[in-house]
Design an enzyme around this catalytic site. Sequence first.
Site, PDB file in Angstrom:
ATOM      1  N   HIS A  87      23.894  14.311  62.893  1.00 11.23           N
ATOM      2  CA  HIS A  87      24.821  13.285  62.399  1.00 11.23           C
ATOM      3  C   HIS A  87      23.986  12.081  62.011  1.00 11.23           C
ATOM      4  CE1 HIS A  87      28.715  14.513  64.808  1.00 11.23           C
ATOM      5  NE2 HIS A  87      28.309  15.448  63.983  1.00 11.23           N
ATOM      6  N   CYS A 144      23.146  13.036  67.176  1.00  6.26           N
ATOM      7  CA  CYS A 144      23.973  11.995  66.570  1.00  6.26           C
ATOM      8  C   CYS A 144      23.212  10.679  66.672  1.00  6.26           C
ATOM      9  CB  CYS A 144      25.339  11.886  67.244  1.00  6.26           C
ATOM     10  SG  CYS A 144      26.323  10.557  66.503  1.00  6.26           S
ATOM     11  N   HIS A 179      27.460  17.050  71.613  1.00  8.99           N
ATOM     12  CA  HIS A 179      27.424  15.718  70.995  1.00  8.99           C
ATOM     13  C   HIS A 179      27.102  14.699  72.087  1.00  8.99           C
ATOM     14  CE1 HIS A 179      28.888  12.052  69.104  1.00  8.99           C
ATOM     15  NE2 HIS A 179      28.878  12.698  67.957  1.00  8.99           N
ATOM     16  N   TYR A 185      36.360   7.600  59.178  1.00  4.85           N
ATOM     17  CA  TYR A 185      36.240   8.710  58.232  1.00  4.85           C
ATOM     18  C   TYR A 185      36.844   8.379  56.863  1.00  4.85           C
ATOM     19  CZ  TYR A 185      34.339  11.296  62.080  1.00  4.85           C
ATOM     20  OH  TYR A 185      33.522  11.711  63.103  1.00  4.85           O
ATOM     21  N   ASP A 211      27.775  10.438  59.242  1.00  2.00           N
ATOM     22  CA  ASP A 211      28.779  10.197  60.262  1.00  2.00           C
ATOM     23  C   ASP A 211      29.367   8.810  60.029  1.00  2.00           C
ATOM     24  OD1 ASP A 211      30.225  10.669  62.556  1.00  2.00           O
ATOM     25  OD2 ASP A 211      28.655   9.915  63.891  1.00  2.00           O
ATOM     26  N   HIS A 212      30.627   8.728  59.921  1.00  2.00           N
ATOM     27  CA  HIS A 212      31.351   7.469  59.697  1.00  2.00           C
ATOM     28  C   HIS A 212      30.849   6.772  58.431  1.00  2.00           C
ATOM     29  CE1 HIS A 212      31.901   7.228  64.355  1.00  2.00           C
ATOM     30  NE2 HIS A 212      32.360   8.347  63.832  1.00  2.00           N
TER      31      HIS A 212
HETATM   32  C1  DNO Z   1      33.610  10.698  66.421  1.00  3.54           C
HETATM   33  C2  DNO Z   1      32.933  11.969  66.684  1.00  3.54           C
HETATM   34  C3  DNO Z   1      33.245  12.612  68.016  1.00  3.54           C
HETATM   35  C4  DNO Z   1      32.712  14.035  68.015  1.00  3.54           C
HETATM   36  C5  DNO Z   1      33.004  14.779  69.280  1.00  3.54           C
HETATM   37  C6  DNO Z   1      32.325  16.131  69.271  1.00  3.54           C
HETATM   38  O1  DNO Z   1      33.570  10.191  65.362  1.00  3.54           O
HETATM   39  O2  DNO Z   1      31.563  11.825  66.524  1.00  3.54           O
HETATM   40  O3  DNO Z   1      34.604  12.618  68.236  1.00  3.54           O
HETATM   41  O4  DNO Z   1      33.294  14.751  66.987  1.00  3.54           O
HETATM   42  O5  DNO Z   1      32.605  14.088  70.364  1.00  3.54           O
HETATM   43  O6  DNO Z   1      32.879  16.909  70.270  1.00  3.54           O
END
Ligand code: DNO
Length: 391
Positions: free
Chosen positions: A305, A278, A240, A365, A348-349
């Site tokens: 992501h 991401c 990530h 989340y 993501d989020h």
């Molecule tokens: C936060 C996430 C990170 C991710 C880690 C992967 O929202 O994107 O905490 O899960 O960095 O190891």
Amino acid sequence: MEKTWRWFGKKDKITLDMLRQIGVEGIVTALHEVPNGEIWTLEAIEDLRDYIESFGLRWSVVESLPVCEAIKYAGPERERLIENYKVSLANLGKAGVKTVCYNFMPVIDWIRTDLYHPWPDGTSSLYFDMARFAYFDLKILCREGAEADYTREILDKVEELDKVITDAEKDDLIDSIIVKTQGFVNGNIKEGDLNPVEIFRSLLKQYDGITRDQLRENMRYFLAEIMPVCEEYGVNMCVHPDDPPFQVLGLPRIVTCEEDIEWFLSAVDNPHNGLTFCAGSLSAGAHNDVVSMARKFADRTHFVHLRSCNVLEGGNFIEASHLAGRADLVELVKIFQRQKADLPMRVDHGRTMLGDEKLGYNPGYSFHGRMLALGQVDGIMAAVKQLCEEK
Ligand code: DNO
């Protein structure tokens, strides 16, 4: 792409039943109850996998199998911890869970200063304010030499803030930066830990004198060690990116930009060594052209992501709507869909909205906010698919 969702295990208030109803196909999760560094047993992995499958879903991605600090800074326990990591990877492979997301950020995973930044429409999202972050660094952490890392303008803002900030606001800043965003991702500090700032200082100390080059070498070493296991069991590793993608708190960060990604992909040039693309983390850095990076790294991307940020003045950034911001999700969907039709993707989020704020979800989340984002991305995917078929 496969529509996946980050689910925090059986304790998550969002159930697999709910996820099935909103069109989720695959689950992204971890054995959150296993302390970092310990082996993930085949039995525990199969238990969770079977539970997920009993809902007609599949365990698509592990996020995360955490890499312990001693592996990152090459402490004396490194070999033992890497051996444990290999056993966990082999067990995941045996159980058929073959995409593993991790990060190589020292001490602190993702960073935000405000977890409920209000939008005019009544929703809120995550936010990073450089002056408040600098305030934490200079006035709360009192890190030696920190001044050198900020512009004059930011240092002036810190002094202004110091005149008005309340104790409650200070506590909130500590909570947002090093507690609430860390515990649930198996970070170093958890809610309820006494004196998080002290713990944080001692964690930072472990990296005294560790340069970017050394951290790079430690990442290369780790990846080279685990690759044979990944090859044997067909496991794809996907790091990530650092979030935010720049140096913080005097710590080296090495997955921040195109050159960094190129470096680790070629340092261990094996298809099992890949990237979690991401878009949110990468778009928080003004230096990153997210679409061109996606084109360049699509063939080594094992997990996506989807999220988008706007970079504001002075290095602040805000998590934008999934249809706005610097990351053009329509273009990204085109690129990744063309690359591999079943590439796992999660939104993501999401905004905190429509009562999410009362339900105590992990920061970022939310249920409604992420469901809205998934609906948007689902629509993009359907349109892109149709356009591609017409061509
Ligand atoms: C936060 C996430 C990170 C991710 C880690 C992967 O929202 O994107 O905490 O899960 O960095 O190891």
